[in-house]
Design a protein around this motif. Structure first.
Motif, PDB file in Angstrom:
ATOM      1  N   GLN B 629      31.287  35.942  36.660  1.00 46.51           N
ATOM      2  CA  GLN B 629      30.630  37.225  36.392  1.00 46.51           C
ATOM      3  C   GLN B 629      29.110  37.115  36.566  1.00 46.51           C
ATOM      4  OE1 GLN B 629      31.988  40.379  35.749  1.00 46.51           O
ATOM      5  NE2 GLN B 629      33.671  39.219  36.599  1.00 46.51           N
ATOM      6  N   ILE B 630      28.553  35.996  36.165  1.00 41.22           N
ATOM      7  CA  ILE B 630      27.097  35.822  36.299  1.00 41.22           C
ATOM      8  C   ILE B 630      26.726  35.747  37.778  1.00 41.22           C
ATOM      9  CG2 ILE B 630      25.150  34.283  35.842  1.00 41.22           C
ATOM     10  CD1 ILE B 630      26.709  33.479  33.221  1.00 41.22           C
ATOM     11  N   GLU B 631      27.444  34.927  38.527  1.00 40.01           N
ATOM     12  CA  GLU B 631      27.124  34.797  39.954  1.00 40.01           C
ATOM     13  C   GLU B 631      27.352  36.128  40.679  1.00 40.01           C
ATOM     14  OE1 GLU B 631      29.333  31.483  41.490  1.00 40.01           O
ATOM     15  OE2 GLU B 631      28.104  30.017  40.412  1.00 40.01           O
ATOM     16  N   GLY B 632      28.434  36.807  40.305  1.00 34.28           N
ATOM     17  CA  GLY B 632      28.708  38.102  40.926  1.00 34.28           C
ATOM     18  C   GLY B 632      27.621  39.112  40.624  1.00 34.28           C
ATOM     19  N   SER B 633      27.154  39.128  39.386  1.00 38.38           N
ATOM     20  CA  SER B 633      26.057  40.036  39.014  1.00 38.38           C
ATOM     21  C   SER B 633      24.801  39.725  39.813  1.00 38.38           C
ATOM     22  CB  SER B 633      25.719  39.885  37.530  1.00 38.38           C
ATOM     23  OG  SER B 633      26.699  40.467  36.718  1.00 38.38           O
ATOM     24  N   VAL B 634      24.496  38.454  39.926  1.00 34.17           N
ATOM     25  CA  VAL B 634      23.269  38.051  40.627  1.00 34.17           C
ATOM     26  C   VAL B 634      23.335  38.502  42.088  1.00 34.17           C
ATOM     27  CG1 VAL B 634      22.002  36.057  41.525  1.00 34.17           C
ATOM     28  CG2 VAL B 634      22.659  36.133  39.111  1.00 34.17           C
ATOM     29  N   VAL B 635      24.477  38.299  42.722  1.00 37.49           N
ATOM     30  CA  VAL B 635      24.570  38.650  44.140  1.00 37.49           C
ATOM     31  C   VAL B 635      24.564  40.169  44.319  1.00 37.49           C
ATOM     32  CG1 VAL B 635      25.987  38.478  46.208  1.00 37.49           C
ATOM     33  CG2 VAL B 635      25.683  36.476  44.737  1.00 37.49           C
ATOM     34  N   GLN B 636      25.225  40.886  43.403  1.00 41.10           N
ATOM     35  CA  GLN B 636      25.199  42.349  43.493  1.00 41.10           C
ATOM     36  C   GLN B 636      23.781  42.879  43.256  1.00 41.10           C
ATOM     37  OE1 GLN B 636      27.903  44.441  40.783  1.00 41.10           O
ATOM     38  NE2 GLN B 636      28.710  45.546  42.534  1.00 41.10           N
ATOM     39  N   ALA B 637      23.061  42.241  42.346  1.00 31.46           N
ATOM     40  CA  ALA B 637      21.673  42.650  42.099  1.00 31.46           C
ATOM     41  C   ALA B 637      20.760  42.236  43.245  1.00 31.46           C
ATOM     42  CB  ALA B 637      21.184  42.044  40.781  1.00 31.46           C
ATOM     43  N   SER B 659      29.464  48.712  57.860  1.00 30.95           N
ATOM     44  CA  SER B 659      28.642  48.185  58.951  1.00 30.95           C
ATOM     45  C   SER B 659      27.233  48.763  58.904  1.00 30.95           C
ATOM     46  CB  SER B 659      29.282  48.517  60.303  1.00 30.95           C
ATOM     47  OG  SER B 659      29.501  49.913  60.409  1.00 30.95           O
ATOM     48  N   THR B 660      27.050  49.832  58.144  1.00 31.88           N
ATOM     49  CA  THR B 660      25.701  50.402  58.015  1.00 31.88           C
ATOM     50  C   THR B 660      25.197  50.304  56.580  1.00 31.88           C
ATOM     51  OG1 THR B 660      26.775  52.561  57.892  1.00 31.88           O
ATOM     52  CG2 THR B 660      25.746  51.971  59.979  1.00 31.88           C
ATOM     53  N   TYR B 661      26.099  50.413  55.593  1.00 30.35           N
ATOM     54  CA  TYR B 661      25.699  50.132  54.208  1.00 30.35           C
ATOM     55  C   TYR B 661      25.983  48.649  53.975  1.00 30.35           C
ATOM     56  CZ  TYR B 661      25.007  50.217  49.246  1.00 30.35           C
ATOM     57  OH  TYR B 661      24.510  49.937  47.989  1.00 30.35           O
ATOM     58  N   LEU B 662      24.950  47.847  54.054  1.00 29.12           N
ATOM     59  CA  LEU B 662      25.151  46.393  54.055  1.00 29.12           C
ATOM     60  C   LEU B 662      25.077  45.841  52.640  1.00 29.12           C
ATOM     61  CD1 LEU B 662      22.962  45.382  57.129  1.00 29.12           C
ATOM     62  CD2 LEU B 662      25.358  46.064  57.072  1.00 29.12           C
ATOM     63  N   ILE B 663      26.062  45.014  52.307  1.00 26.30           N
ATOM     64  CA  ILE B 663      26.018  44.255  51.060  1.00 26.30           C
ATOM     65  C   ILE B 663      25.941  42.779  51.435  1.00 26.30           C
ATOM     66  CG2 ILE B 663      27.273  46.031  49.793  1.00 26.30           C
ATOM     67  CD1 ILE B 663      29.763  44.293  49.974  1.00 26.30           C
ATOM     68  N   PRO B 664      25.492  41.921  50.520  1.00 27.55           N
ATOM     69  CA  PRO B 664      25.335  40.512  50.895  1.00 27.55           C
ATOM     70  C   PRO B 664      26.664  39.867  51.295  1.00 27.55           C
ATOM     71  CG  PRO B 664      24.262  40.985  48.789  1.00 27.55           C
ATOM     72  CD  PRO B 664      25.067  42.192  49.145  1.00 27.55           C
ATOM     73  N   THR B 665      26.612  39.008  52.285  1.00 26.99           N
ATOM     74  CA  THR B 665      27.776  38.193  52.628  1.00 26.99           C
ATOM     75  C   THR B 665      27.615  36.836  51.948  1.00 26.99           C
ATOM     76  OG1 THR B 665      26.829  37.061  54.542  1.00 26.99           O
ATOM     77  CG2 THR B 665      27.761  39.254  54.926  1.00 26.99           C
ATOM     78  N   PRO B 696      23.709  40.178  33.517  1.00 27.51           N
ATOM     79  CA  PRO B 696      22.992  39.382  34.535  1.00 27.51           C
ATOM     80  C   PRO B 696      22.557  40.213  35.748  1.00 27.51           C
ATOM     81  CG  PRO B 696      25.085  38.347  33.923  1.00 27.51           C
ATOM     82  CD  PRO B 696      25.109  39.746  33.388  1.00 27.51           C
ATOM     83  N   PHE B 697      22.986  41.479  35.793  1.00 30.18           N
ATOM     84  CA  PHE B 697      22.496  42.357  36.861  1.00 30.18           C
ATOM     85  C   PHE B 697      21.064  42.809  36.583  1.00 30.18           C
ATOM     86  CE2 PHE B 697      21.799  46.076  39.349  1.00 30.18           C
ATOM     87  CZ  PHE B 697      22.632  45.986  40.445  1.00 30.18           C
ATOM     88  N   LEU B 698      20.701  42.906  35.298  1.00 28.84           N
ATOM     89  CA  LEU B 698      19.510  43.675  34.928  1.00 28.84           C
ATOM     90  C   LEU B 698      18.166  43.070  35.342  1.00 28.84           C
ATOM     91  CD1 LEU B 698      21.703  45.251  33.315  1.00 28.84           C
ATOM     92  CD2 LEU B 698      19.997  45.541  31.518  1.00 28.84           C
ATOM     93  N   PRO B 699      17.925  41.782  35.082  1.00 35.62           N
ATOM     94  CA  PRO B 699      16.540  41.318  35.291  1.00 35.62           C
ATOM     95  C   PRO B 699      16.221  40.885  36.717  1.00 35.62           C
ATOM     96  CG  PRO B 699      17.770  39.871  33.776  1.00 35.62           C
ATOM     97  CD  PRO B 699      18.745  40.755  34.442  1.00 35.62           C
ATOM     98  N   LEU B 700      17.202  40.881  37.607  1.00 36.68           N
ATOM     99  CA  LEU B 700      16.926  40.247  38.912  1.00 36.68           C
ATOM    100  C   LEU B 700      15.909  41.032  39.735  1.00 36.68           C
ATOM    101  CD1 LEU B 700      17.729  37.665  40.473  1.00 36.68           C
ATOM    102  CD2 LEU B 700      18.989  39.190  41.975  1.00 36.68           C
ATOM    103  N   ALA B 701      16.071  42.351  39.792  1.00 33.10           N
ATOM    104  CA  ALA B 701      15.153  43.136  40.638  1.00 33.10           C
ATOM    105  C   ALA B 701      13.694  42.910  40.211  1.00 33.10           C
ATOM    106  CB  ALA B 701      15.534  44.610  40.627  1.00 33.10           C
ATOM    107  N   PRO B 702      13.354  43.067  38.932  1.00 26.35           N
ATOM    108  CA  PRO B 702      11.952  42.817  38.567  1.00 26.35           C
ATOM    109  C   PRO B 702      11.537  41.352  38.733  1.00 26.35           C
ATOM    110  CG  PRO B 702      13.279  43.291  36.605  1.00 26.35           C
ATOM    111  CD  PRO B 702      14.118  43.630  37.795  1.00 26.35           C
ATOM    112  N   ALA B 703      12.471  40.419  38.554  1.00 25.23           N
ATOM    113  CA  ALA B 703      12.117  39.006  38.765  1.00 25.23           C
ATOM    114  C   ALA B 703      11.783  38.768  40.240  1.00 25.23           C
ATOM    115  CB  ALA B 703      13.254  38.089  38.311  1.00 25.23           C
ATOM    116  N   VAL B 704      12.536  39.406  41.122  1.00 28.59           N
ATOM    117  CA  VAL B 704      12.289  39.234  42.557  1.00 28.59           C
ATOM    118  C   VAL B 704      10.967  39.893  42.965  1.00 28.59           C
ATOM    119  CG1 VAL B 704      13.076  39.976  44.848  1.00 28.59           C
ATOM    120  CG2 VAL B 704      14.679  38.877  43.279  1.00 28.59           C
ATOM    121  N   THR B 705      10.700  41.103  42.471  1.00 29.08           N
ATOM    122  CA  THR B 705       9.432  41.733  42.868  1.00 29.08           C
ATOM    123  C   THR B 705       8.250  40.959  42.291  1.00 29.08           C
ATOM    124  OG1 THR B 705       9.614  43.331  41.065  1.00 29.08           O
ATOM    125  CG2 THR B 705      10.380  44.050  43.225  1.00 29.08           C
TER     126      THR B 705
END
Lengths: 292, 740
Positions: B629-637, B659-665, B696-705
């Motif tokens: 669940q943690i890894e899945g959250s991180v990749v979805q985020a 093919s146009t709405y891309l999610i991570p592979t 684990p979805f929540l903090p990734l976006a601000p951590a990345v920016t």
């Protein structure tokens, strides 16, 4: 859902050509990675599909008479696994490695990729820098066309409805030649290019460029050669200055569009960056080759 | 810590073998003799009135058995919170306003035919006279006088307004040495679960209208179907087979009601399978939000005041918007001691796809604003971002701006500290300092950033949270078999395995002796929904209660010994309309993440090199599934912040394919995801467990920016950080011009 269609499965090459001659709206299908997707989207190009997978004329990778010759039905996975391709067509090997994903690579063929002629088709830029030609065969005969003349526009080629693309060939590279390919996409797998580029430089014993090829994908209605950029390198040594100038000319050769993947301005700019980086890497490889 | 035999072990998934061998049927795999196929006619336009609908040609088409329209729906409305959505849009229905379509995914007619092809052909023969209505696609336009109005009960298109008034703002600003202002914009996100909507409807052996479908809450699906079909609960049955992902996107009705309607009207089994395009167009999305906010801190870095106004695009219908925004309203001040706060959160109707539930449920948008503000405040104060957090993080007993403390067991400080240490931060006499990074490649820059967050577990704000379970103990002298009845949906996260582990633990038998009777309204009472990270917590407490009662019955020599239990979570209270004061939630999970990125200065491409995710899960009931669940959250985020780009123009989704709405592979995942699991027990959780699958979805976006800012000195206040967008900002920045 697939729409209704008829199918043919010719057992021989002659049968296949005869079927095409009799019924020009027959759609040859190999891997089906374009045709079937198009059918599902309601873009049936003809009512009859002709399975050409089992025709031996379309298979095989061989090196003979100073050329690499591959059958039009060669899959991208076969390209990727072929030592001959790695040795004699490294940019094509790189493009095969960046092509879609392993499942699609197992199905998709080089002939299909070329005939479909998407502006972003992965195999065009490497084959353009290799000076590839395609062999088109019909009941009326055989003709060879340079790839640069074969492709016309978005999904448009010189192939006539009664012709099959039997093989692709290109001359073995001379000594002191190096080539590389790069695909810039929004993700690493199963992605359509934002842009892609291949370069190849042949040099003399003094390291001067005797011939250069620069090809770009997804920056114009068809994969293009950047002729002015190529010319600017001939007779020159690869230096930061000559590389930068060639890259700028390559960027200027682009006629890109805005779409959901990126803006036209971005495509033009990264085309320049990618060509510069590729030429720089090629230069390094040539110098290392000269020292070895 | 207590010693357990069944929970705490990475028991293999009970569903693994069937799924990897392809034997397990998902809803799209189900077939019945004589079944018919349904195709739905979607509106395909954002706002229009259906003046006339002519189905005669469709009805006469080969193979077509029935064409159903608004007239055929007894009570033509549904909705999880407000029944504001017609089941089928068109004239002549029981509901006023149901002749209007309000987004392109509104459903207009069902064609039921012998084959899917015939149903599609029939659908294309339906003729409609449309009266196009003026449409509105931007929140700021929808609130203007004269804007098109979507729902009569919501003047100004305002669906909801939450607020918090706490402390004295003037005093807060006066005490500030530094004030940071920001405006943040977050995008749509598509769930992109593996399995598009599908299902089978039929009359079961008792004549019940039965729907087998992938959802998140059997009993709520049944309630919605009963309402629309005007049938008593005893005549409708909902069963979940294997479910191919959900992430909140299956909370709303998609094919549930129409399957029931078609089976009920035709008396025959009916099947539907949505294409990917229909799925992306047809279900709600994560809400886009604009958050304007101002944070003040004193010279020591202690927060003095927070002001935040959030506008969320609710899209065409309410869905769960009011609840999502309740969360956003609460979390936009972050997990910090904020002595003075003024918070307003608005949900606004537009003719865009509805905003609905999606992993994090309003938390990710709020956390992006709150954590970005903290990172900017740290810069403004010349403090390390970890140091600034340590001076402000909530502890047990601290009051939130809603006037109440978090439930006992607040661990955000421990979680953040551990994350910082794992990521290489140093803690010395001068406080915290950031790690040194490896040198980047030429024409690239590297940076690291951090964020932390809290996420509620279970439904909030006065909802009567409860979950039912029943346990049967079978045997003679010893318990040979344990049968667990529990309707909580396993949406692919492994909940069923964990429930069985908890039953084995609570009864005191090996896992092999437990059998689960899952997700069927005919065999279970209401266990509640798979959302709000609540399932392990709520089901676990219900299972413990049921096991306790069953064991008492066993001691009393009953055979089989049966125990039923309805677990009721500690009470919460709604927002006070004047002040926002409330007891919002009964449980939380805590998380912190650090992200390291490399930015290509010439192409704008961002590579996520490593992510450290530190999560207090209370008790890892099944550590392997927790890690999943943690890894899945991180990749979805990661997809949310870097890649996923739902293009909606004029209310129409321009990227309705994968093919146009891309999610991570798998090739795109970070080089390293280090999951650090802390087990700081929640006294209210079963075996100490907290819910954990959203946080684990929540903090990734601000951590990345923050990491991108660390690398190139530019704050990105909106995302996704697509290369084109990053490149434009780099172009405009002197600091980042490619070196000559």
């Amino acid at each position: 859902m697939l729409p209704d269609y008829d199918s043919l499965a010719p057992a021989t090459w002659a049968e296949a050509l005869a079927a095409l001659a009799a019924q020009p709206d027959v759609v040859p299908i190999a891997g089906g990675t374009n045709v079937v997707v198009g059918m599902r989207a309601g873009e049936l190009r003809g009512r009859t599909l002709m399975d050409i997978n089992r025709l031996p004329e379309l298979h095989g990778i061989r090196v003979s008479d100073g050329h690499v010759v591959i059958g039009g039905g060669t899959t991208v996975a076969e390209l990727l696994a072929s030592p001959a391709i790695t040795e004699h067509a490294y940019p094509l090997h790189q493009a095969a490695a960046a092509f879609a994903n392993p499942l699609v690579r197992n199905r998709a063929t080089i002939g299909g990729n070329l005939v479909d002629a998407s502006p972003a088709a992965d195999t065009y830029p490497p084959l353009l820098v290799l000076d590839a030609e395609v062999e088109l065969v019909s009941l009326h005969g055989v003709r060879w066309l340079p790839l640069d003349q074969f492709v016309l526009g978005v999904n448009q080629t010189e192939r006539r409805p009664e012709e099959l693309l039997r093989s692709v060939r290109w001359p073995l590279a001379p000594e002191r030649s190096a080539g590389l390919h790069h695909k810039l996409a929004l993700r690493k797998g199963t992605a359509c290019s934002v842009m892609s580029a291949a370069v190849r430089v042949d040099t003399d014993q003094l390291g001067r460029c005797t011939a250069a090829r620069i090809a770009l994908g997804a920056v114009a209605p068809r994969p293009i050669r950047a002729h002015e950029a190529e010319q600017s390198l001939v007779g020159e040594s690869l230096t930061e200055v000559t590389i930068r100038r060639a890259a700028q000319l390559a960027g200027q050769a682009c006629r890109p569009i805005d779409d959901v993947r990126s803006s036209a301005a971005y495509r033009r700019r990264v085309a320049e960056v990618v060509v510069r980086r590729l030429l720089t890497a090629v230069d390094l490889e040539l110098k290392e080759g000269a020292q070895a | 810590m207590a010693v357990y035999h069944a929970v705490g072990a990475s028991a293999p998934r009970t569903d693994a073998l069937g799924k990897v061998t392809g034997r397990t049927p998902f809803p799209g795999d189900l077939v019945m003799e004589g079944m018919l196929h349904i195709k739905i006619l979607f509106a395909g336009r954002p706002h229009a009135r259906i003046v006339r609908i002519d189905t005669s040609a469709a009805q006469a088409a080969p193979g077509v058995v029935a064409v159903l329209t608004a007239r055929d729906v007894p009570v033509n409305e549904y909705g999880l919170i407000v029944p504001d959505q017609p089941v089928l849009c068109g004239p002549g229905s029981s509901k006023s306003g149901a002749d209007v379509v309000r987004w392109e995914g509104d459903q207009v007619a069902l064609v039921v035919a012998d084959t899917e092809e015939q149903a599609a052909a029939g659908r294309d023969l339906i003729s409609i006279e449309w009266e196009e209505l003026p449409a509105v696609f931007w929140v700021n336009e929808a609130t203007q006088p004269g804007a098109p109005q979507l729902h009569p009960g919501s003047p100004g298109n305002q669906l909801v307004h939450w607020l918090i008034r706490w402390g004295e703002m003037e005093a807060g600003w006066a005490a500030s040495a530094v004030i940071v202002e920001g405006e943040y914009q977050t995008p749509f996100q598509e769930h992109a679960y593996l399995q598009p909507e599908a299902g089978l409807g039929y009359l079961d052996e008792s004549g019940r209208v039965t729907v087998q479908v992938a959802g998140q809450w059997t009993h709520e699906d049944r309630k919605q179907i009963c309402h629309a079909l005007n049938l008593p609960e005893g005549q409708v049955r909902v069963v979940y087979p294997a479910i191919g992902g959900a992430f909140g996107g299956r909370e709303d009705m998609s094919v549930q009601i129409v399957l029931a309607l078609a089976a009920w009207r035709t008396g025959r089994p009916v099947k539907i399978v949505w294409s990917r395009e229909e799925s992306i167009i047809g279900h709600p999305k994560r809400h886009p939000m604009t958050i304007r906010t101002r944070w003040g801190a004193d010279r020591d870095g202690r927060l003095t005041a927070v002001e935040a106004t959030t506008w969320a695009d609710a899209g065409a219908y309410a869905s769960t918007t009011t609840k999502v925004l309740g969360n956003a309203n609460l979390m936009v001040t972050g997990p910090y001691r904020v002595p003075n706060a003024r918070v307003d959160t608005y949900g606004i109707y537009t003719n865009n796809p509805p905003g609905g539930a999606f992993r994090g449920f309003g938390g990710p948008q709020a956390a992006f604003a709150a954590e970005s503000q903290m990172n900017k405040l740290a810069q403004a104060l010349g403090l390390d971002p970890v140091e600034l957090r340590m001076r402000n993080l909530l502890e047990d007993g601290d009051l939130m701006p809603v006037g109440t403390p978090l439930p006992p067991g607040v661990t955000i400080r421990q979680v953040t500290e551990r994350c910082a240490l794992e990521a290489g931060w140093k803690h010395g006499d001068d406080g915290w300092s950031r790690p040194d990074l490896a040198g980047p490649a030429p024409q690239r820059a590297r940076g690291i950033g951090i964020g932390c967050a809290f996420k509620n577990v279970g439904f909030s704000f006065g909802y009567p949270e409860q979950s039912w379970a029943k346990i049967e103990l079978i045997g003679g002298r010893q318990i040979e078999r344990v049968v667990l009845y529990q309707a909580g949906a396993d949406v692919g996260q492994g909940a069923h395995t964990v429930m069985m582990q908890m039953a084995a633990e609570a009864v005191g038998v090996p896992l092999e002796r437990v059998r689960l009777v899952p997700s069927d309204t005919a065999t279970s009472l209401n266990s509640g929904t798979t959302s709000a990270s609540r399932l392990s917590f709520m089901s676990g407490n219900a299972i413990r209660g049921a096991a306790e009662r069953a064991l008492v019955a066993w001691q009393g020599e009953e055979r089989p010994a049966v125990g039923e239990y309805l677990y009721r979570a500690p009470a919460t209270t709604p927002y006070d309309p004047q002040t926002g004061a409330c007891e919002p939630n009964f449980a939380y999970g805590y998380v912190a993440q650090a992200a390291e990125v490399e930015v290509d200065l010439e192409t704008g491409q961002i590579r996520l090199i490593r992510v450290i995710s530190t999560n207090d899960v209370g008790r890892a009931l099944n550590p392997q599934q927790v890690e999943g669940q943690i890894e899945g959250s991180v990749v979805q985020a990661q997809g949310y912040v870097l890649l996923e780009n739902l293009v909606v123009e004029g209310g129409r989704v321009r990227t309705p394919h994968l093919s146009t709405y891309l999610i991570p592979t798998v090739l795109d995942v970070p080089d390293e995801i280090r999951t650090v699991v802390l087990e700081l027990a929640d006294p209210r959780g079963p075996f100490g467990a907290r819910g954990m699958a959203e946080m684990p979805f929540l903090p990734l976006a601000p951590a990345v920016t923050a990491a991108v800012h660390d690398a190139v000195g530019i704050w990105f206040d909106s995302f996704p950080l697509t290369p084109d967008r990053v490149w434009r900002r780099l172009q405009a920045s002197e600091h980042c011009r490619p070196r000559p």
